[in-house]
Design an enzyme around this catalytic site. Structure first.
Site, PDB file in Angstrom:
ATOM      1  N   ASP A 267     142.098 -69.390 -24.009  1.00 26.97           N
ATOM      2  CA  ASP A 267     141.831 -67.966 -23.858  1.00 26.97           C
ATOM      3  C   ASP A 267     140.395 -67.705 -23.430  1.00 26.97           C
ATOM      4  O   ASP A 267     139.448 -68.275 -23.991  1.00 26.97           O
ATOM      5  CB  ASP A 267     142.098 -67.266 -25.192  1.00 26.97           C
ATOM      6  CG  ASP A 267     141.810 -65.789 -25.138  1.00 26.97           C
ATOM      7  OD1 ASP A 267     142.573 -65.074 -24.482  1.00 26.97           O
ATOM      8  OD2 ASP A 267     140.802 -65.361 -25.735  1.00 26.97           O
TER       9      ASP A 267
ATOM     10  N   GLU B   7     142.353 -69.457 -19.029  1.00 32.25           N
ATOM     11  CA  GLU B   7     142.266 -68.092 -18.508  1.00 32.25           C
ATOM     12  C   GLU B   7     140.918 -67.883 -17.828  1.00 32.25           C
ATOM     13  O   GLU B   7     139.875 -68.024 -18.432  1.00 32.25           O
ATOM     14  CB  GLU B   7     142.424 -67.080 -19.637  1.00 32.25           C
ATOM     15  CG  GLU B   7     142.417 -65.652 -19.134  1.00 32.25           C
ATOM     16  CD  GLU B   7     142.470 -64.642 -20.265  1.00 32.25           C
ATOM     17  OE1 GLU B   7     142.877 -63.507 -19.992  1.00 32.25           O
ATOM     18  OE2 GLU B   7     142.094 -64.980 -21.392  1.00 32.25           O
TER      19      GLU B   7
ATOM     20  N   ASP C  79     158.437 -57.008 -43.933  1.00 28.05           N
ATOM     21  CA  ASP C  79     157.031 -56.607 -44.032  1.00 28.05           C
ATOM     22  C   ASP C  79     156.537 -55.901 -42.776  1.00 28.05           C
ATOM     23  O   ASP C  79     155.385 -55.488 -42.699  1.00 28.05           O
ATOM     24  CB  ASP C  79     156.133 -57.797 -44.368  1.00 28.05           C
ATOM     25  CG  ASP C  79     156.060 -58.825 -43.241  1.00 28.05           C
ATOM     26  OD1 ASP C  79     156.775 -58.688 -42.228  1.00 28.05           O
ATOM     27  OD2 ASP C  79     155.276 -59.792 -43.388  1.00 28.05           O
TER      28      ASP C  79
ATOM     29  N   HIS D 265     150.692 -59.725 -22.610  1.00 27.62           N
ATOM     30  CA  HIS D 265     150.282 -58.988 -23.811  1.00 27.62           C
ATOM     31  C   HIS D 265     149.032 -58.148 -23.578  1.00 27.62           C
ATOM     32  O   HIS D 265     148.687 -57.311 -24.414  1.00 27.62           O
ATOM     33  CB  HIS D 265     150.018 -59.966 -24.949  1.00 27.62           C
ATOM     34  CG  HIS D 265     148.821 -60.839 -24.714  1.00 27.62           C
ATOM     35  ND1 HIS D 265     148.802 -61.826 -23.755  1.00 27.62           N
ATOM     36  CD2 HIS D 265     147.600 -60.852 -25.282  1.00 27.62           C
ATOM     37  CE1 HIS D 265     147.620 -62.405 -23.756  1.00 27.62           C
ATOM     38  NE2 HIS D 265     146.862 -61.841 -24.677  1.00 27.62           N
ATOM     39  N   ASP D 266     148.336 -58.356 -22.486  1.00 24.92           N
ATOM     40  CA  ASP D 266     147.115 -57.617 -22.183  1.00 24.92           C
ATOM     41  C   ASP D 266     147.339 -56.508 -21.158  1.00 24.92           C
ATOM     42  O   ASP D 266     146.377 -55.904 -20.686  1.00 24.92           O
ATOM     43  CB  ASP D 266     146.026 -58.565 -21.668  1.00 24.92           C
ATOM     44  CG  ASP D 266     145.294 -59.263 -22.786  1.00 24.92           C
ATOM     45  OD1 ASP D 266     145.139 -58.652 -23.857  1.00 24.92           O
ATOM     46  OD2 ASP D 266     144.876 -60.416 -22.608  1.00 24.92           O
TER      47      ASP D 266
ATOM     48  N   ASP E 211     148.383 -70.713 -27.559  1.00 26.56           N
ATOM     49  CA  ASP E 211     147.074 -70.161 -27.241  1.00 26.56           C
ATOM     50  C   ASP E 211     146.002 -70.897 -28.032  1.00 26.56           C
ATOM     51  O   ASP E 211     146.171 -71.155 -29.232  1.00 26.56           O
ATOM     52  CB  ASP E 211     147.035 -68.675 -27.611  1.00 26.56           C
ATOM     53  CG  ASP E 211     146.929 -67.772 -26.401  1.00 26.56           C
ATOM     54  OD1 ASP E 211     146.021 -68.012 -25.597  1.00 26.56           O
ATOM     55  OD2 ASP E 211     147.740 -66.853 -26.263  1.00 26.56           O
TER      56      ASP E 211
END
Length: 577
Positions: free
Chosen positions: A232, A286, A57, A352-353, A130
């Protein structure tokens, strides 16, 4: 969600409620430091949407993370930090949660999650999840109820401002196309607050019922046996609900007004009492405000809040036009000195940021990509603190090379492009900038092999695969003893075999040298010297040491320098007398 706008001031603070024993290590000073497993661990971040997909997918899933657990184990890492996998409409790649107790259908089922956790634990790998509790999705049942009526019991789960009072004082939004954090909702003639996208309304932590809901969610996952939480954007959770006007232009340094405000410390202490102290978990929050005092207040063990601080100041230093190594050294040295006697830091330059590590801080040209990637890995694994390493960086994966806005999927990037278009800005200049810094650069599929779509999927990937996958992939690097992948494994083992790299005193050398980074690590009479060349030219490092009799522990060239003059992007770790 750490974003380019806040990286230069934000910190990530990590709290670990430890469940390890406590041996003492002497640092050659009057004080001693307790050994903790989380100080000695290497954390590996897995971005599930892009890690592995076998059902065709185009989206990574939990079953296929399970299929790669032996690979993760082979890296030598101890902890996996997994990005959000909860039910979500996916406005911000899972950071907009619609059900905290269920799994996003794209990723699989709760049975798949249970199997993943069991597979990790059987291999001695811990799992940190997370937890997105500064905000939820606007499709969460809480928000649906909250917006339905001013008298609804869930109304105070979010921040509302009734329109008859006039428009509330401006608040900056990081993701909104107009950067306006107040969104008008006609159902109840009121505005709701969203620091991030319009589909991510901020939760009202001032409401004890909301806090108890969150603690219940945390207990649900802790009872399943996970090993920790990453909270987060949590530094933004506490707010002044009178919403006074901020000075004009505050958005240029909005963390000063958003970060660690109100009763945030009280909420963390309550969370500790209600959840964290009752489980063998580590928690990661964070954001830690604006000052060393903020950071120390959060990590002071006597306060029962947080234990580990993650200095975030360095990640915004890299720019398309380059960056100052002297500045980088100043930042890392400043934070090390601030926490040298008390507290603990984490070390990272990518997640990832951010865009890819080697493209931002190294050199991703074919000539220097591998050697500069190894140099950066050496830096991350030899500084004092717990290293956090993003999936794919062990291969030296690079930025994607996207040239059109149609290639991007990130809500922040797309909304900012629309804003730039609306104000008549120079769009080619914006595209050039995001080609260097967009978060999507770090989210392209993991490059497993040289087959179609890098072996990530047999279908159409949710975001394009980097076209360099045929030359940069795990299968090829497994066969190459000198690959960046195998170098990563060696440097991780070196760190684990040498406590001096974890607990040893850090001393910066040759501070004003613009091309090389030199420092020592000292513990119990042992002294290691780390030399790193951050340039594409040979460069000297003035250490004042005779390296003739030094022992080379690791280097990214076959014949490491013994003269102190380093080859391009050379990294060497010596033991010196």
């Amino acid at each position: 969600m750490n974003v380019p706008y806040i990286r230069f001031v934000a910190l990530i603070v990590f709290m670990f409620v430890a469940f390890s024993g406590a041996a003492q290590i002497n640092q050659g000073r009057a004080d001693t430091i307790d050994r903790k497993w989380w100080k000695e661990a290497v954390v590996y971040q897995v971005y599930p949407r892009s890690f592995k997909d076998n059902d065709g997918d185009g989206i990574g899933d939990l079953k296929d993370i399970i299929s790669k657990l032996d690979y993760i184990k082979s890296l030598g890492v101890d902890v996996v930090w997994l990005n959000p996998i909860y039910s979500s409409p996916n406005d911000d790649n899972g950071y907009d949660v619609s059900d905290y107790r269920n799994i996003m259908k794209d990723f699989g089922t709760m049975d798949d999650f249970d199997a993943l956790l069991k597979g990790m634990h059987s291999r001695g790998i811990k799992l940190v999840m997370d937890l997105v509790v500064n905000h939820s999705s606007d499709e969460h049942e809480w928000f649906k109820q909250s917006r339905s009526s001013r008298n609804n019991p869930y109304r105070e789960y979010y921040h509302w401002w009734n329109a008859e009072k006039g428009k509330p004082a401006y608040r900056y939004s990081l993701f909104d196309v107009n950067h306006d954090a107040w969104r008008y909702d006609s159902l109840t003639n009121a505005y709701y607050l969203h620091y991030f996208s319009r589909k991510q309304p901020d939760l009202n932590w001032e409401n004890p019922k909301l806090r108890n809901e969150v603690y219940g969610i945390m207990k649900f996952w802790a009872d399943k046996g996970i090993d920790g939480f990453r909270l987060d954007a949590f530094q933004f959770a506490a707010k002044d609900t009178t919403f006074p006007a901020f000075p004009k232009g505050f958005e240029k340094n909005f963390t000063q007004y958003y970060g660690v405000q109100g009763n945030l410390h009280g909420y963390l202490q309550e969370m500790n009492r209600e959840v964290l102290s009752k489980y063998n978990v580590m928690s990661v929050a964070e954001g830690a405000g604006n000052t060393f005092e903020d950071g120390h207040n959060l990590v002071d063990a006597d306060r029962n809040e947080l234990n580990m601080a993650y200095a975030f100041e360095a990640v915004d230093i890299a720019k398309p036009e380059g960056y100052s190594l002297t500045h980088l050294k100043q930042v890392f040295t400043k934070w090390d000195s601030a926490f040298a006697a008390k507290g603990w830091l984490s070390i990272f330059l990518a997640n990832h940021d951010q865009a890819r590590l080697v493209s931002r801080f190294g050199n991703d040209s074919p000539e220097f990509r591998a050697v500069s990637s190894k140099m950066l890995t050496t830096f991350l694994m030899t500084m004092r603190g717990t290293p956090y390493y993003y999936n794919g960086d062990e291969l030296g994966m690079t930025n994607a090379g996207f040239s059109t806005i149609d290639d991007y999927r990130d809500v922040q990037t797309l909304n900012e492009y629309q804003r730039q278009k609306n104000i008549g800005a120079d769009l080619p200049t914006y595209l050039k900038r995001i080609a260097f810094e967009s978060r999507d650069n770090g989210r392209t599929p993991f490059q497993w092999n040289s087959t179609a779509n890098a072996g990530f999927t047999t279908g159409i990937p949710w975001i394009k695969v980097n076209p360099n996958y045929k030359s940069i992939n795990a299968a090829a690097q497994e066969k190459d003893a000198n690959s960046t992948l195998n170098y990563f494994r060696r440097i991780v083992k070196l760190r684990k075999d040498n406590p001096v790299l974890v607990y040893g005193k850090y001393t910066l050398l040759d501070a004003q040298n613009p091309g090389t980074y030199a420092y020592t690590r000292e513990l119990n009479g042992r002294r290691l010297l780390v030399l790193l060349n951050f340039t594409s030219k040979t460069a000297p490092a003035q250490t004042g040491m005779d390296l003739g009799n030094a022992t080379v522990l690791i280097g990214n060239y076959q014949k490491p320098s013994k003269s102190g003059t380093l080859m391009p992007y050379e990294a060497v770790v010596y033991e010196v007398k």
